[in-house]
Design an enzyme around this catalytic site. Structure first.
Site, PDB file in Angstrom:
ATOM      1  N   LYS A 203       0.868  -1.268  -0.036  1.00 46.49           N
ATOM      2  CA  LYS A 203       0.057  -0.080  -0.090  1.00 46.49           C
ATOM      3  C   LYS A 203       0.849   1.276  -0.036  1.00 46.49           C
ATOM      4  CE  LYS A 203      -3.268   2.206   2.772  1.00 46.49           C
ATOM      5  NZ  LYS A 203      -4.506   2.160   3.721  1.00 46.49           N
ATOM      6  N   GLU A 209      10.843  -4.519   4.401  1.00 41.88           N
ATOM      7  CA  GLU A 209      10.712  -5.839   4.347  1.00 41.88           C
ATOM      8  C   GLU A 209      10.399  -6.291   2.564  1.00 41.88           C
ATOM      9  OE1 GLU A 209       9.054  -4.990   6.901  1.00 41.88           O
ATOM     10  OE2 GLU A 209       9.025  -6.449   8.474  1.00 41.88           O
ATOM     11  N   GLY A 262      -4.819  -2.218   4.728  1.00 39.58           N
ATOM     12  CA  GLY A 262      -4.254  -3.063   4.466  1.00 39.58           C
ATOM     13  C   GLY A 262      -4.773  -4.487   4.786  1.00 39.58           C
ATOM     14  N   ARG A 263      -4.969  -4.657   5.970  1.00 33.57           N
ATOM     15  CA  ARG A 263      -5.851  -6.100   6.192  1.00 33.57           C
ATOM     16  C   ARG A 263      -6.991  -6.276   5.451  1.00 33.57           C
ATOM     17  NH1 ARG A 263      -4.321  -2.782  10.192  1.00 33.57           N
ATOM     18  NH2 ARG A 263      -6.323  -2.074  11.734  1.00 33.57           N
ATOM     19  N   GLU A 348      -4.699  -7.011  14.622  1.00 34.64           N
ATOM     20  CA  GLU A 348      -4.215  -5.693  14.275  1.00 34.64           C
ATOM     21  C   GLU A 348      -5.185  -4.620  14.489  1.00 34.64           C
ATOM     22  OE1 GLU A 348      -0.511  -5.052  11.862  1.00 34.64           O
ATOM     23  OE2 GLU A 348      -2.152  -4.421  10.448  1.00 34.64           O
ATOM     24  N   HIS A 379      -4.073 -33.766  17.310  1.00 36.16           N
ATOM     25  CA  HIS A 379      -2.633 -34.269  18.126  1.00 36.16           C
ATOM     26  C   HIS A 379      -1.698 -33.669  18.384  1.00 36.16           C
ATOM     27  CE1 HIS A 379      -4.992 -38.132  16.243  1.00 36.16           C
ATOM     28  NE2 HIS A 379      -5.061 -37.176  15.384  1.00 36.16           N
ATOM     29  N   LYS A 489       9.088  -0.489  14.176  1.00 34.17           N
ATOM     30  CA  LYS A 489       9.636  -0.324  12.918  1.00 34.17           C
ATOM     31  C   LYS A 489      10.915   0.821  13.129  1.00 34.17           C
ATOM     32  CE  LYS A 489       5.761  -0.875   9.892  1.00 34.17           C
ATOM     33  NZ  LYS A 489       4.770  -0.179   8.855  1.00 34.17           N
TER      34      LYS A 489
HETATM   35  O1  F6P Z   1       2.138  -4.329  10.024  1.00 30.95           O
HETATM   36  C1  F6P Z   1       1.998  -2.979   9.754  1.00 30.95           C
HETATM   37  C2  F6P Z   1       0.994  -2.848   8.549  1.00 30.95           C
HETATM   38  O2  F6P Z   1       1.228  -1.413   8.134  1.00 30.95           O
HETATM   39  C3  F6P Z   1       0.017  -3.446   8.051  1.00 30.95           C
HETATM   40  O3  F6P Z   1      -0.982  -2.847   8.517  1.00 30.95           O
HETATM   41  C4  F6P Z   1       0.281  -3.666   6.627  1.00 30.95           C
HETATM   42  O4  F6P Z   1      -0.827  -4.617   6.109  1.00 30.95           O
HETATM   43  C5  F6P Z   1       1.548  -4.165   6.638  1.00 30.95           C
HETATM   44  O5  F6P Z   1       2.264  -3.164   7.392  1.00 30.95           O
HETATM   45  C6  F6P Z   1       2.245  -3.749   4.904  1.00 30.95           C
HETATM   46  O6  F6P Z   1       2.059  -2.519   4.500  1.00 30.95           O
HETATM   47  P1  F6P Z   1       2.152  -2.113   3.136  1.00 30.95           P
HETATM   48  O7  F6P Z   1       1.263  -2.789   2.229  1.00 30.95           O
HETATM   49  O8  F6P Z   1       2.007  -0.697   2.873  1.00 30.95           O
HETATM   50  O9  F6P Z   1       3.668  -2.694   2.563  1.00 30.95           O
END
Ligand code: F6P
Length: 520
Positions: A203, A209, A262-263, A348, A379, A489
């Site tokens: 987003k 990452e 995002g979620r 979240e 199990h 972060k």
């Molecule tokens: O984990 C924090 C967060 O901001 C989430 O809400 C989001 O889904 C994720 O990082 C990834 O963010 P982006 O889509 O901006 O890379």
């Protein structure tokens, strides 16, 4: 005392009384119980009769939903009001899955036309990739998609792909989320750059990452194909500028807007990899199932409203009976990532300690969620569910019909799901042998899909999304922000600078020792 506070007090009193009763006895006392507490919605059957609420408890829960303003806030939510107050945004994922011709507005601005525009561009692209008309740098068709993203840009598509991939496997999709280099290394080692489309999903297009993995994938493409390898990169993002700076021009970016959390974003271009892998029709069906659940949530009376009732059942356990953990156990191998997905959706969204107004919450919020696919967990941790000292409610999810593999195994699977729910509630008395005594009275929900289709999966995801919204409304929190993720972060960036040779910052002794040791 406000009406809402009184309704909370009444719910807590009802739950305390119900805590003294056994759920099985409630079936005898309430002949209409099963019918009253089973709801059909968007092809799903949701049975909440094994939850610990008596008729009086159920009525107290409905009264809480009414006093807590669920209906009014739901209307504001669908109306595109600023329900994400700390980020001053609407939360309008329902607009993404509404059929063409809908008229959603975000904060008074019409959005459905632009949603339809992106959807049309996605469809055209998906069809071209699948037909082989859209080719790679060496003239070969794409047979593999590498989806790079994390959190909301990963968990939903990853779950959907695992759930639905047997339906259509013309194109394989591989997911990379972790910044641990072994994740991207393992993925790239198994892919052919000439036939791989890399879909970078973020987003913000700034997530550490994702940007690290995207850079590794770009270098891999260039290493194999030269600069034309950049043509294999596609982005799904709200940040066109950052995409361009990374080397992905606007014509290969599928956008969405800031009112998509995002979620809650699988329905947007974030779902592109799944649409390519599964085909457009399946993606549309996923949308259709979710839209049917939206419609149900919007119109059904509270007493027959599946997301409302699921939320109330969870609140009854969480707040009325003090149960902070819940298991989600799909008896479907293909739904094995459902709990992982719900960990972000629920924890979240609703793992918050202050209200929208910034004051401490009056009631405990999100439960911790875990689970995998049944029967494996029978199990593993189910022993604790049956005989542990804590009561951990379970959401069972099962699929009535399947055509995969030996037919009898599916019957065995269903038998286990049903039997576990029954065993948890009924128990088995054994005064002579205490270690063989099962106390029972352990609650569960039972959600039944007829088949694991895109439509049913869409409905299931939307059921949980709206359940989270109802809980957030009653807890008076903002379910659409995630400020808690920020501190980690920021500190990670500081530590990274130090590990890469920067001067030592101020740290506690333990942190400083770890940094010093890893710097060698
Ligand atoms: O984990 C924090 C967060 O901001 C989430 O809400 C989001 O889904 C994720 O990082 C990834 O963010 P982006 O889509 O901006 O890379």
């Amino acid at each position: 005392m406000t009406d809402t506070a009184a309704a909370w007090t009444a719910l807590e009193a009802a739950a305390a009384a119900d805590g003294e009763r056994r759920i099985v006895d409630l079936f005898e006392a309430e002949p209409d119980r099963l019918k009253r507490l089973t709801v059909e919605a968007a092809s799903l059957s949701v049975d909440l009769s094994k939850q610990p609420w008596s008729r009086a408890g159920f009525e107290a829960a409905i009264a809480l939903a009414r006093a807590g303003g669920v209906e009014a806030r739901r209307d504001r939510f669908f109306g595109g009001d600023t329900v994400n107050v700390t980020e001053t945004r609407a939360a309008l994922h329902m607009a993404l899955r509404a059929p063409d011709g809908a008229a959603f507005e975000a904060q008074g601005r019409p959005v459905s036309k632009s949603v339809e525009g992106v959807r049309a561009a996605m469809k055209a692209f998906v069809d071209q990739v699948r037909s082989g008309a859209y080719k790679g740098a060496t003239g070969q068709a794409f047979t593999q998609v590498l989806h790079i993203g994390i959190g909301g840009s990963d968990l939903g598509p990853r779950m959907v792909w695992r759930a639905l991939k047997p339906l259509n496997r013309r194109i394989e999709v591989t997911f990379v989320g972790n910044v641990d280099p072994s994740d991207i290394a393992a993925a790239l080692a198994a892919l052919d750059p000439a036939r791989t489309l890399v879909v970078v999903v973020s987003k913000t297009f700034t997530t550490q990452e994702t940007m690290a993995n995207a850079a590794a994938a770009k270098a891999w493409l260039r290493g194999a194909l030269g600069e034309v390898g950049d043509g294999h990169l596609v982005a799904c993002s709200t940040n066109l500028e950052a995409c361009a700076a990374f080397g992905i021009p606007a014509e290969r970016v599928f956008g969405f807007e800031d009112w998509v959390g995002g979620r809650y974003s699988t329905w947007s271009s974030v779902g592109l990899s799944c649409a390519i892998g599964l085909g457009w029709e399946a993606f549309e069906q996923l949308h259709a199932g979710a839209a049917a659940m939206d419609d149900h949530f919007r119109r059904a009376p509270l007493e027959r409203n599946a997301p409302v009732l699921l939320a109330l059942a969870h609140i009854y356990n969480r707040n009325g009976l003090g149960r902070p953990v819940r298991v989600v156990e799909p008896y479907a191998e293909r739904l094995g990532l459902l709990a992982n997905y719900l960990q972000q959706l629920e924890m979240e969204s609703n793992g918050k300690r202050v209200t929208e107004a910034g004051t401490p919450v009056a009631h405990a919020t999100s439960t911790a969620v875990f689970g995998n696919a049944g029967t494996n967990d029978q199990h593993a941790f189910f022993q604790m569910l049956h005989q542990g000292t804590d009561i951990i409610p379970v959401d069972f999810v099962a699929v009535a019909r399947s055509d995969e593999g030996p037919a009898r195994q599916h019957v065995i699977l269903l038998a286990n799901a049903i039997a576990q729910a029954e065993a948890l509630m009924v128990g088995a008395a054994n005064a002579a042998e205490p270690h063989r005594h099962f106390p029972g009275d352990r609650p569960s929900s039972f959600i039944l899909l007829d088949r694991l289709t895109p439509y049913a999966l869409g409905a299931l995801i939307a059921l949980y999304e709206h359940k989270v919204f109802v809980e957030g409304t009653l807890w008076e929190i903002d379910s659409f922000d995630q400020w808690g993720v920020e501190l980690g972060k920021t500190l990670a960036n500081k530590v990274l600078a130090e590990l890469e040779g920067g001067s030592a910052g101020e740290h506690d002794a333990s942190t400083a020792a770890l940094i010093a040791r890893l710097k060698g």
